[in-house]
Design an enzyme around this catalytic site. Structure first.
Site, PDB file in Angstrom:
ATOM      1  N   ALA A  76      28.250  44.856  22.700  1.00 31.14           N
ATOM      2  CA  ALA A  76      29.573  45.462  22.508  1.00 31.14           C
ATOM      3  C   ALA A  76      29.585  46.213  21.179  1.00 31.14           C
ATOM      4  O   ALA A  76      28.709  46.013  20.333  1.00 31.14           O
ATOM      5  CB  ALA A  76      30.638  44.371  22.507  1.00 31.14           C
ATOM      6  N   GLN A  78      31.348  45.842  18.586  1.00 31.64           N
ATOM      7  CA  GLN A  78      31.363  44.903  17.454  1.00 31.64           C
ATOM      8  C   GLN A  78      30.419  43.713  17.687  1.00 31.64           C
ATOM      9  O   GLN A  78      30.676  42.605  17.197  1.00 31.64           O
ATOM     10  CB  GLN A  78      32.786  44.433  17.174  1.00 31.64           C
ATOM     11  CG  GLN A  78      33.628  45.485  16.459  1.00 31.64           C
ATOM     12  CD  GLN A  78      33.082  45.834  15.069  1.00 31.64           C
ATOM     13  OE1 GLN A  78      32.439  45.018  14.409  1.00 31.64           O
ATOM     14  NE2 GLN A  78      33.339  47.055  14.615  1.00 31.64           N
ATOM     15  N   SER A  79      29.325  43.934  18.397  1.00 27.71           N
ATOM     16  CA  SER A  79      28.353  42.867  18.658  1.00 27.71           C
ATOM     17  C   SER A  79      27.743  42.316  17.368  1.00 27.71           C
ATOM     18  O   SER A  79      27.311  43.077  16.495  1.00 27.71           O
ATOM     19  CB  SER A  79      27.238  43.431  19.541  1.00 27.71           C
ATOM     20  OG  SER A  79      26.109  42.575  19.525  1.00 27.71           O
ATOM     21  N   ASN A  80      27.684  40.998  17.275  1.00 29.12           N
ATOM     22  CA  ASN A  80      26.967  40.350  16.171  1.00 29.12           C
ATOM     23  C   ASN A  80      25.468  40.292  16.449  1.00 29.12           C
ATOM     24  O   ASN A  80      24.653  40.262  15.528  1.00 29.12           O
ATOM     25  CB  ASN A  80      27.493  38.927  15.985  1.00 29.12           C
ATOM     26  CG  ASN A  80      28.978  38.906  15.698  1.00 29.12           C
ATOM     27  OD1 ASN A  80      29.415  39.503  14.719  1.00 29.12           O
ATOM     28  ND2 ASN A  80      29.751  38.253  16.554  1.00 29.12           N
TER      29      ASN A  80
END
Ligand SMILES: *Cc1c(COP(=O)(O)O)cnc(C)c1O
Length: 337
Positions: A76, A78-80
């Site tokens: 996504a 805002q993927s970590n």
């Protein structure tokens, strides 16, 4: 079964700071009437930490073994996961190619530019966009196309795959984490953890059962409803047992998923998520992220009647950089002069 021997067959780059701390959350525990603790996997130490460090130690172990020069990963906006991959790739002297999928309906400039997106760029990753958020196989296919181009340029690409058609290599990090957790010697009535790709949930659950520990593990759904997530967990558990070449020690009735705080959907703010973020900060000085860990703690609170008097572990999986991408969900301002 010899889990140690089964795990040691897989190459691993050891970069994380382990063991992560296990701490009481006395103020919130007292407020809700149970003995609440937190496993601080937000403190895994590389690239701002989180659960993906444990998973990527195994993916990147494989990448190193294959002589990779470039890592490719999808997630996504805002993927970590992708941010952590870029940080670990940088440490290993590899390039990183990140594909960002449109999973969250947000046109907020902070969501698109701040938080993990900012960090990806600081880490020197090459960014790509992928228009669909719910097409895991398609996203992996697109990574394979980028890999072909890189190969043509003489690079050795390594893909960290997303879809459940691939071996659940990242879950090995949580099988390892189950060993680490048991070494604390602290006993709990129930563990709560986020369940997205389900690699964290499955690794932890299979690891505990394989080591003879029966502590219930509840996966709080962050992406799919309980029916779909239960099926995903069951499939990934059997894939993980296959990968480890052990018999699956987890029965289907032992899979617990709860989607009570999933609405309105993946990565979307809600009042209970906001409340969990504020309560963790104000009562414990602890920061949660809006996509995963705040949902998990909100899920713990939603179950407080059932948990009265129990000893409960909230497994923090990191993700705090995304907080800055969701700053507009909180209307705080400097006090006026
Ligand atoms: C990815 C992520 C999760 C979910 O882990 P899965 O292994 O994908 O289920 C939970 N918390 C944070 C902060 C994450 O980044």
């Amino acid at each position: 079964m010899d889990l140690e021997a089964a795990l040691s067959k897989f190459p691993r780059v050891q970069m994380g700071h382990f063991p992560t701390p296990l701490e009481p959350m006395q103020n919130l525990g007292r407020k809700f009437g149970f003995d609440l603790w937190v496993k601080r996997d937000d403190c895994t130490g590389v690239g701002m930490g989180g659960n993906k460090v444990r998973q990527l130690e195994y993916y990147l172990g494989q990448a190193v073994a294959e002589g990779a020069t470039q890592v490719l990963i999808t997630g996504a906006v805002q993927s970590n996961f992708v941010r952590t991959a870029a940080a670990m790739a940088a440490r290993l002297g590899m390039g990183c190619h990140i594909q960002l999928e449109e999973r969250v309906p947000s046109s907020d400039a902070l969501y698109r530019n701040n938080g993990n997106v900012l960090l990806n760029q600081l880490l020197g990753a090459t960014l790509y966009r992928y228009p669909h958020g719910d097409d895991e196989a398609g996203a992996d296919g697109k990574l394979r196309e980028i890999a072909m181009d890189l190969r043509a340029e003489g690079e050795v690409p390594f893909i960290v795959p997303l879809s459940a058609e691939h071996a659940p290599t990242g879950a090995l990090g949580y099988v390892q984490a189950a060993r680490e957790f048991l070494a604390h010697g602290e006993v709990f009535d129930e563990i709560f953890v986020g369940s997205g790709s389900a690699l964290t949930h499955c690794g932890l659950l299979l690891g505990l059962r394989a080591l003879g520990d029966a502590t219930p593990v509840t996966g709080i759904c962050v992406r799919r409803d309980a029916g779909l997530q239960r099926a995903r967990v069951a499939q990934r558990l059997s894939d993980l047992a296959h990968l480890l070449d052990v018999s699956n020690p987890v029965s289907n009735t032992d899979i617990c998923v709860d989607d009570c705080v999933l609405a309105p959907g993946y990565g979307q703010m809600s009042d209970v998520v906001r409340a969990a973020i504020e309560q963790a900060a104000r009562y414990e000085g602890l920061f949660l992220d809006p996509v995963y860990t705040a949902k998990v703690l909100a899920g713990v609170f939603a179950n407080h009647e059932r948990l009265k008097g129990k000893r409960v572990l909230f497994w923090h999986t990191g993700g705090q950089p995304a907080l800055f991408a969701y700053a507009n969900a909180f209307d705080f301002e400097l006090p006026a002069d």
